[in-house]
Design an enzyme around this catalytic site. Sequence first.
Site, PDB file in Angstrom:
ATOM      1  N   ASN A  37       0.808  -1.225   0.000  1.00  0.00           N
ATOM      2  CA  ASN A  37       0.000   0.000   0.000  1.00  0.00           C
ATOM      3  C   ASN A  37       0.844   1.280   0.000  1.00  0.00           C
ATOM      4  OD1 ASN A  37      -2.408   1.337  -0.028  1.00  0.00           O
ATOM      5  ND2 ASN A  37      -3.015   0.800   2.058  1.00  0.00           N
ATOM      6  N   HIS A 122     -14.710  -4.750  10.614  1.00  0.00           N
ATOM      7  CA  HIS A 122     -14.351  -3.458  11.210  1.00  0.00           C
ATOM      8  C   HIS A 122     -15.586  -2.644  11.549  1.00  0.00           C
ATOM      9  CE1 HIS A 122     -10.035  -2.999   9.454  1.00  0.00           C
ATOM     10  NE2 HIS A 122     -10.260  -4.221   9.866  1.00  0.00           N
ATOM     11  N   ARG A 147     -13.862  -5.652  15.193  1.00  0.00           N
ATOM     12  CA  ARG A 147     -12.819  -4.718  15.605  1.00  0.00           C
ATOM     13  C   ARG A 147     -13.454  -3.362  15.845  1.00  0.00           C
ATOM     14  NH1 ARG A 147      -7.879  -2.002  12.231  1.00  0.00           N
ATOM     15  NH2 ARG A 147      -9.534  -0.530  11.746  1.00  0.00           N
ATOM     16  N   TYR A 159      -7.072   7.408  12.734  1.00  0.00           N
ATOM     17  CA  TYR A 159      -7.073   6.075  12.133  1.00  0.00           C
ATOM     18  C   TYR A 159      -8.338   5.283  12.511  1.00  0.00           C
ATOM     19  CZ  TYR A 159      -6.246   1.221  11.326  1.00  0.00           C
ATOM     20  OH  TYR A 159      -6.416  -0.055  10.899  1.00  0.00           O
ATOM     21  N   ASP A 211      -7.291  -1.947  17.492  1.00  0.00           N
ATOM     22  CA  ASP A 211      -5.989  -1.708  16.853  1.00  0.00           C
ATOM     23  C   ASP A 211      -5.435  -0.355  17.315  1.00  0.00           C
ATOM     24  OD1 ASP A 211      -3.815  -1.532  15.166  1.00  0.00           O
ATOM     25  OD2 ASP A 211      -4.936  -1.943  13.323  1.00  0.00           O
ATOM     26  N   HIS A 213      -2.483   0.692  16.308  1.00  0.00           N
ATOM     27  CA  HIS A 213      -1.755   1.140  15.117  1.00  0.00           C
ATOM     28  C   HIS A 213      -0.409   1.778  15.482  1.00  0.00           C
ATOM     29  CE1 HIS A 213      -1.919   2.061  10.710  1.00  0.00           C
ATOM     30  NE2 HIS A 213      -2.699   0.990  10.754  1.00  0.00           N
ATOM     31  N   GLU A 237      -4.078  -4.802  19.276  1.00  0.00           N
ATOM     32  CA  GLU A 237      -3.177  -4.948  18.121  1.00  0.00           C
ATOM     33  C   GLU A 237      -2.153  -3.822  18.034  1.00  0.00           C
ATOM     34  OE1 GLU A 237      -5.380  -5.446  14.529  1.00  0.00           O
ATOM     35  OE2 GLU A 237      -3.762  -4.691  13.267  1.00  0.00           O
ATOM     36  N   GLU A 263       1.620  -6.942  11.264  1.00  0.00           N
ATOM     37  CA  GLU A 263       1.166  -6.706   9.885  1.00  0.00           C
ATOM     38  C   GLU A 263       2.229  -6.007   9.048  1.00  0.00           C
ATOM     39  OE1 GLU A 263      -2.382  -4.332  10.793  1.00  0.00           O
ATOM     40  OE2 GLU A 263      -1.393  -2.604   9.905  1.00  0.00           O
ATOM     41  N   ARG A 284       0.161 -11.367  13.058  1.00  0.00           N
ATOM     42  CA  ARG A 284      -0.669 -10.592  12.131  1.00  0.00           C
ATOM     43  C   ARG A 284      -0.247 -10.706  10.672  1.00  0.00           C
ATOM     44  NH1 ARG A 284      -4.871  -8.839  11.435  1.00  0.00           N
ATOM     45  NH2 ARG A 284      -4.599  -6.601  11.137  1.00  0.00           N
ATOM     46  N   HIS A 313      -3.497 -10.492   8.568  1.00  0.00           N
ATOM     47  CA  HIS A 313      -3.887  -9.179   8.075  1.00  0.00           C
ATOM     48  C   HIS A 313      -4.780  -9.358   6.835  1.00  0.00           C
ATOM     49  CE1 HIS A 313      -2.130  -5.007   6.714  1.00  0.00           C
ATOM     50  NE2 HIS A 313      -3.172  -4.837   7.496  1.00  0.00           N
ATOM     51  N   ASP A 317      -6.115  -3.541   1.230  1.00  0.00           N
ATOM     52  CA  ASP A 317      -4.868  -3.470   0.457  1.00  0.00           C
ATOM     53  C   ASP A 317      -4.188  -4.830   0.305  1.00  0.00           C
ATOM     54  OD1 ASP A 317      -4.657  -2.026   3.223  1.00  0.00           O
ATOM     55  OD2 ASP A 317      -2.656  -2.842   2.970  1.00  0.00           O
ATOM     56  N   GLU A 340      -8.782 -11.422   9.580  1.00  0.00           N
ATOM     57  CA  GLU A 340      -9.364 -10.102   9.316  1.00  0.00           C
ATOM     58  C   GLU A 340     -10.028 -10.117   7.931  1.00  0.00           C
ATOM     59  OE1 GLU A 340      -6.520  -6.913   8.915  1.00  0.00           O
ATOM     60  OE2 GLU A 340      -7.999  -5.419   9.512  1.00  0.00           O
ATOM     61  N   TRP A 403       2.187   6.447  12.326  1.00  0.00           N
ATOM     62  CA  TRP A 403       0.782   6.417  11.888  1.00  0.00           C
ATOM     63  C   TRP A 403       0.187   5.052  12.109  1.00  0.00           C
ATOM     64  CZ3 TRP A 403      -1.834   3.664   7.962  1.00  0.00           C
ATOM     65  CH2 TRP A 403      -3.198   3.989   7.858  1.00  0.00           C
TER      66      TRP A 403
HETATM   67  C1  CS2 Z   1      -4.733  -2.096   9.582  1.00  0.00           C
HETATM   68  C2  CS2 Z   1      -4.694  -1.674   8.165  1.00  0.00           C
HETATM   69  O1  CS2 Z   1      -6.141  -3.835   9.009  1.00  0.00           O
HETATM   70  C3  CS2 Z   1      -5.469  -3.345   9.892  1.00  0.00           C
HETATM   71  O2  CS2 Z   1      -5.347  -3.784  10.997  1.00  0.00           O
HETATM   72  O3  CS2 Z   1      -3.787  -1.764  10.474  1.00  0.00           O
HETATM   73  O4  CS2 Z   1      -5.858  -0.930   7.938  1.00  0.00           O
HETATM   74  C4  CS2 Z   1      -3.491  -0.846   7.750  1.00  0.00           C
HETATM   75  O5  CS2 Z   1      -3.607   0.460   8.198  1.00  0.00           O
HETATM   76  C5  CS2 Z   1      -3.373  -0.888   6.264  1.00  0.00           C
HETATM   77  O6  CS2 Z   1      -3.286  -2.204   5.845  1.00  0.00           O
HETATM   78  C6  CS2 Z   1      -2.152  -0.107   5.793  1.00  0.00           C
HETATM   79  O7  CS2 Z   1      -1.918  -0.357   4.467  1.00  0.00           O
HETATM   80 MG    MG Z   2      -3.671  -3.164  12.049  1.00  0.00          MG
END
Ligand code: CS2
Ligand code: MG
Length: 403
Positions: A37, A122, A147, A159, A211, A213, A237, A263, A284, A313, A317, A340, A403
């Site tokens: 991504n 999600h 989630r 996020y 998450d 992140h 996560e 991930e 992940r 994951h 993407d 996921e 991020w």
């Molecule tokens: C994420 C993703 O799915 C998840 O848990 O952390 O949304 C992540 O931000 C993206 O795959 C980034 O490309």
């Molecule tokens: Mg994640």
Amino acid sequence: MIIESAEVVVTSPGRTFVTLRITTDEGLIGLGDATLNGRELAVASYLSDHVAPLLIGRDAHAVEDTWQYLHRGAYWRRGPVTMTAIAAVDVALWDLVAQRAGLPLYQLLGGASRRGLLAYGHAGGRDLPELSEAIHRRLAEGFRAIRVQSGVPGIAALYGVTDPGTAYEPARRAARPVEEQWDSRAYLRHLPGVLEAVRHEFGPELPLLHDVHHRLTPIEAARLGRSLEPYDLFWLEDCTPAENQEALRLVRSHTVTPLAIGEVFNSVHDYRTLIGEQLVDFIRSSPTHTGGITALRRILDLAGLHQIRSGMHGPTDVSPVGMAAALHLGLAVHNFGIQEYMPHAAVTADVFETSFTFAAGLLHPGELPGLGVRLDLAAAARYPYQAAYLPVNRLPDGTVHDW
Ligand code: CS2
Ligand code: MG
């Protein structure tokens, strides 16, 4: 079964996907996902400039040898671009070998260890009513694990939270990354109340995930994990920037909230301390970003020795090809945990025809030979590449943050 051509297809039906398409002398076509991504063209170039020419004339059955040849043979090892490229080759070869055998890929990986794969969806909302509505929507779609991401007072763009009704898609089509905000103190104050309210409304049974992140320090993550214990999370996560494996020792020693990480990892070496010292509960990694099925299977076997399970994951993407690879592997391994699942935009189905199913909360890869995914080249050409970036994060004083 000799490889005759290896072609890289970049297409943006809804979002950008990079696919490796390998053709054999018998006319079989194998697919591998190479989507990274926000950095898609780097992998496309790595594949078409440096890897595809090496594949021509090789035996498509030589999955392990090809993996080692591309990994050790490049001298420069690891890294997301390299490992995503190797993953695409590995998955495309597994697809071919299984098609040649006339079997769905999971049958070559040891056969089904379960009826289907528990999937989580999600739900995000700017406030509690929006979040509750989003959870109800996912439950109505059939999800049996959710989630939960929430807005935080004082943070304008965050996020995991979007306008109601729109699907969450982190990459934005813009000339530069959009900027989001972060404030750890505001987040740590707000989140436990959100999980308390959700647990209270939806009862004790529903598996809930969250998450972070990669945003907290180890001591902040330890505090968060402890404060969420009463709400019985399925996992917390990426609570800290995951490349510092030792940080998890501190988190682990303070909380019994289960932890998921990885991930953004691309190698078994990213997990050695985490698995060896039993510092996490879920892996992940997806095949797409971790060197493919061959490499992820090794990581999961190592994890299984420590009762650590998979939690692959599966964001938008990861392409439909990458999702299918995850589902075949997840169905076969003994230590599957959860998968996921963020369904792709409807327009993605114009290009990728899939055979996996989702029913009663469970995903299944289907029974077609190979991965069970087809790529329509003419349709792919109708969706030319469109650049998109993941956001960048800043603290209230303007400092760039994870991020
Ligand atoms: C994420 C993703 O799915 C998840 O848990 O952390 O949304 C992540 O931000 C993206 O795959 C980034 O490309
Ligand atoms: Mg994640």
